[in-house]
Structures are given as C-alpha cells and as structure tokens.
Design an enzyme around this catalytic site. Sequence first.
Site, PDB file in Angstrom:
ATOM      1  N   SER A 197       6.188  -0.253   2.219  1.00 24.16           N
ATOM      2  CA  SER A 197       7.359  -0.853   1.573  1.00 24.16           C
ATOM      3  C   SER A 197       7.268  -2.378   1.475  1.00 24.16           C
ATOM      4  CB  SER A 197       8.651  -0.428   2.280  1.00 24.16           C
ATOM      5  OG  SER A 197       8.806   0.982   2.219  1.00 24.16           O
TER       6      SER A 197
ATOM      7  N   GLU B 269      -1.354   9.655   3.800  1.00 20.63           N
ATOM      8  CA  GLU B 269      -1.062  10.826   2.954  1.00 20.63           C
ATOM      9  C   GLU B 269      -2.244  11.776   2.929  1.00 20.63           C
ATOM     10  OE1 GLU B 269       0.114   8.532  -0.455  1.00 20.63           O
ATOM     11  OE2 GLU B 269       1.888   7.869   0.651  1.00 20.63           O
TER      12      GLU B 269
ATOM     13  N   GLU C 208      -0.679   0.687   8.403  1.00 20.25           N
ATOM     14  CA  GLU C 208       0.406   1.267   7.618  1.00 20.25           C
ATOM     15  C   GLU C 208       1.209   2.230   8.481  1.00 20.25           C
ATOM     16  OE1 GLU C 208      -0.406   1.047   3.130  1.00 20.25           O
ATOM     17  OE2 GLU C 208      -1.215   2.935   3.846  1.00 20.25           O
TER      18      GLU C 208
ATOM     19  N   GLY D  86       6.800   4.245   1.502  1.00 16.08           N
ATOM     20  CA  GLY D  86       7.614   4.865   0.461  1.00 16.08           C
ATOM     21  C   GLY D  86       9.056   5.109   0.878  1.00 16.08           C
TER      22      GLY D  86
ATOM     23  N   GLY E  27       4.353   1.452  -4.069  1.00 21.15           N
ATOM     24  CA  GLY E  27       5.321   1.413  -5.178  1.00 21.15           C
ATOM     25  C   GLY E  27       5.330   0.109  -5.957  1.00 21.15           C
TER      26      GLY E  27
ATOM     27  N   HIS F 190      -6.030   7.132   4.321  1.00 23.73           N
ATOM     28  CA  HIS F 190      -4.607   6.899   4.083  1.00 23.73           C
ATOM     29  C   HIS F 190      -3.794   8.006   4.756  1.00 23.73           C
ATOM     30  CE1 HIS F 190      -0.774   6.436   2.062  1.00 23.73           C
ATOM     31  NE2 HIS F 190      -1.161   5.202   1.807  1.00 23.73           N
TER      32      HIS F 190
ATOM     33  N   ASN G 224      -2.255   0.262  -4.184  1.00 22.12           N
ATOM     34  CA  ASN G 224      -2.658   1.667  -4.094  1.00 22.12           C
ATOM     35  C   ASN G 224      -1.754   2.432  -5.055  1.00 22.12           C
ATOM     36  OD1 ASN G 224      -3.207   4.304  -3.480  1.00 22.12           O
ATOM     37  ND2 ASN G 224      -2.432   4.221  -1.370  1.00 22.12           N
TER      38      ASN G 224
ATOM     39  N   LYS H 138      -1.845   5.448  -5.871  1.00 21.14           N
ATOM     40  CA  LYS H 138      -1.631   6.855  -5.490  1.00 21.14           C
ATOM     41  C   LYS H 138      -1.817   7.755  -6.721  1.00 21.14           C
ATOM     42  CE  LYS H 138       1.093   5.203  -1.675  1.00 21.14           C
ATOM     43  NZ  LYS H 138       2.146   5.448  -0.694  1.00 21.14           N
TER      44      LYS H 138
HETATM   45  P1  13P Z   1       4.720   1.820  -0.390  1.00 17.14           P
HETATM   46  O1  13P Z   1       4.424   0.367  -0.653  1.00 17.14           O
HETATM   47  O2  13P Z   1       5.173   2.555  -1.595  1.00 17.14           O
HETATM   48  O3  13P Z   1       5.588   2.003   0.802  1.00 17.14           O
HETATM   49  O4  13P Z   1       3.300   2.494  -0.017  1.00 17.14           O
HETATM   50  C1  13P Z   1       2.497   1.880   0.912  1.00 17.14           C
HETATM   51  C2  13P Z   1       1.205   2.564   0.922  1.00 17.14           C
HETATM   52  O5  13P Z   1       1.100   3.717   1.296  1.00 17.14           O
HETATM   53  C3  13P Z   1       0.029   1.825   0.439  1.00 17.14           C
HETATM   54  O6  13P Z   1      -1.139   2.496   0.726  1.00 17.14           O
END
Ligand code: 13P
Length: 255
Positions: free
Chosen positions: A216, A100, A170, A176, A238, A98, A13, A15
């Site tokens: 993560s 976010e 998640e 993150g 990430g 998601h 992802n 983002k």
């Molecule tokens: P990270 O791997 O950066 O923690 O993000 C996870 C995520 O939100 C994937 O959708």
Amino acid sequence: MNKQLRKAVIAGNWKMNKTPTETAGLIGQLKSAVQNPGCEVVICTPFTSLPCAVDATKGSCLHVGAENVHFEASGAFTGEISAPMLTDLGVEYVIVGHSERRQYFAETDQTVNKRTLAALAAGLKVIVCVGESLGQREEGVTEELVRLQVKIALQGVTAEALKNVIIAYEPVWAIGTGRTATADQAQEVCAAIRRVVGELYGQPAADGLTVQYGGSMNAGNAAELLSKPDVDGGLIGGASLKADAFAAIVEAAGR
Ligand code: 13P
C-alpha cells in the site's frame, strides 16, 4: 549516511493486470510522467506484456522485470517460463517469492532460493520478497521469520551475485489492503534484513544492499517511508498502474 552507498529502486509490480495492448498505453504515459528520475525505475509486467514492455521502454529510463521465473532452464514444465527465456527477451529484473505466489501457488522458501539462484545465473537482477502475515506479526515473530526467509532465499548466493539482489520487505497484511506499515515498522524490519545480510556477507555488502518496502505504498505515504535510513525503495502494486501516482513515488525516491 550509508544510504548514499546504495541505489534507490522503485519497482512497479503490475500483478495480473494489463493486456499487451494496454501495456503499450500505460508505458507511453509513464515515459512522459517519469523523466530524469533520481532513482532506478523498474516495471514488472505479466509475461505476455514483456515483449511489448521491452520494446516500448527502449531508449527510456524505464527498466523491465518479470513477476516470476522457473528454476530450471528448460524441460518438461508445462506452462512455466525460464530465466534464459526472460534474458533473451531483454528483461533485466525478476520478482521472486512474492507473498501471492507463496499463498496461492505453493511457493516455499526453498523454491524461492532455487528461483533466485537460477535467475542470478542467467544474469537477471532479482527482487526477493519477504514478509510476515498479520498472525505472525501478532505472535511477535516478524523478525525471526523474515531473517529465516532471507537466509534461505540467499543460500548459495555468492557475495558477487548478491550485488544483483534487492530484498523487498512486504508485510502480507499491508498488501492491497490500504493498510500501510508505519514508517517506523518498515524501518525496523528493513534494518533487520540488512543486519542478517551483514551477518552473512559482512558490513560492506550489507551497506550496499538495496532494501525496498512494499504494501500500500502510494503518492501520499512514499516520502515518509523512503525517508527512513534503511528503506531504499519501494515495490508498488496498485499505485504502479496509474502513471501519475507512480511518478509521484519515483519523485519522492529521487529527493
Ligand atoms: P499494493 O501496493 O497494491 O499494496 O501491492 C504491494 C505489492 O504486493 C507489490 O509487490
């Protein structure tokens, strides 16, 4: 043992990262880093990068997904993108719900459900995200909350359409933050997700469902997380922006 019944899926992802120009560069690196994977590999990019991503991944093992979709097919929804617009581009997957989007863009379980139905109807494969906040984990309501999120997201989804659904667990506190859920914590909730899908659709459907962990996940912890019986893949933020790190996770999933 049931793990062999289902597809391992590693999805990146991206983002709000990478311009179309940068996308072409990263996909070039990914194509050399990820070859003959033992799992399905998906990269989910910003809308503006999708045409380039579809083009650049042609003939490779990489599949392309979007990060969101609107629930109406067309109309007066300024700034939105519909499922038929995505399929027309050659996009195969979409992430829905998601955390976010829930946190910053007023996504609710009900709109997650509407988006899921619209995406499935258009022929997309849907990665539905669920997960608890740190406060909810501390209150001890993780399983109830995730069960509720799954049940509402899947309202009206037929058993046939469920074959095109992946659920990604998640935990919001792990996204993150560098603070990964332990493999046991991930397993516990992924198993609970499979249980509720079993209650709704029966055991064979639950056994066939791909459940991902996200939060993560990286080259160092992927193998342990993916060794758990109910963790069938990962949704990677990430680490999906670095070809080597992403390729290492794909390799761990293929083992
Ligand atoms: P990270 O791997 O950066 O923690 O993000 C996870 C995520 O939100 C994937 O959708």
